[in-house]
Design a protein around this motif. Sequence first.
Motif, short mmCIF file in Angstrom:
data_model
loop_
_atom_site.label_atom_id
_atom_site.label_comp_id
_atom_site.label_asym_id
_atom_site.label_seq_id
_atom_site.Cartn_x
_atom_site.Cartn_y
_atom_site.Cartn_z
N SER A 117 0.94 -1.10 -0.09
CA SER A 117 -0.02 -0.22 -0.09
C SER A 117 0.72 1.36 -0.07
O SER A 117 1.80 1.70 1.10
N GLN A 170 0.09 4.26 0.04
CA GLN A 170 -0.52 5.46 0.98
C GLN A 170 -0.02 5.18 2.39
O GLN A 170 0.59 6.18 2.93
N THR A 171 0.11 3.92 2.91
CA THR A 171 0.54 3.52 4.08
C THR A 171 1.93 3.75 4.46
O THR A 171 2.67 4.41 5.41
N SER A 193 3.80 5.57 2.47
CA SER A 193 3.88 7.14 2.44
C SER A 193 3.96 7.81 3.75
O SER A 193 4.70 8.76 3.99
N ILE A 194 2.73 7.44 4.49
CA ILE A 194 2.69 8.03 5.68
C ILE A 194 3.77 7.73 6.79
O ILE A 194 4.20 8.49 7.38
#
Length: 60
Positions: free
Chosen positions: A30, A32-33, A35-36
């Motif tokens: 993922s 997004q995860t 990147s966070i």
Amino acid sequence: MKLIATLFWTFILVQVLGYVASSMTNTEYSIQTISIIGVIATVLIAVLAAIIPKPTVETH
């Protein structure tokens, strides 16, 4: 400028680490995860850099 370079390289390295870890554990990758997590790692690195005292240069 140092913070931007740190963000860039942390982002790249965390993405690679996340991809390899997801492949090894057979889980979904993922972006997004991960990147966070990269942004959080950058903030932690910046805070640690601010906390660690800078060495003083002695003049002779």
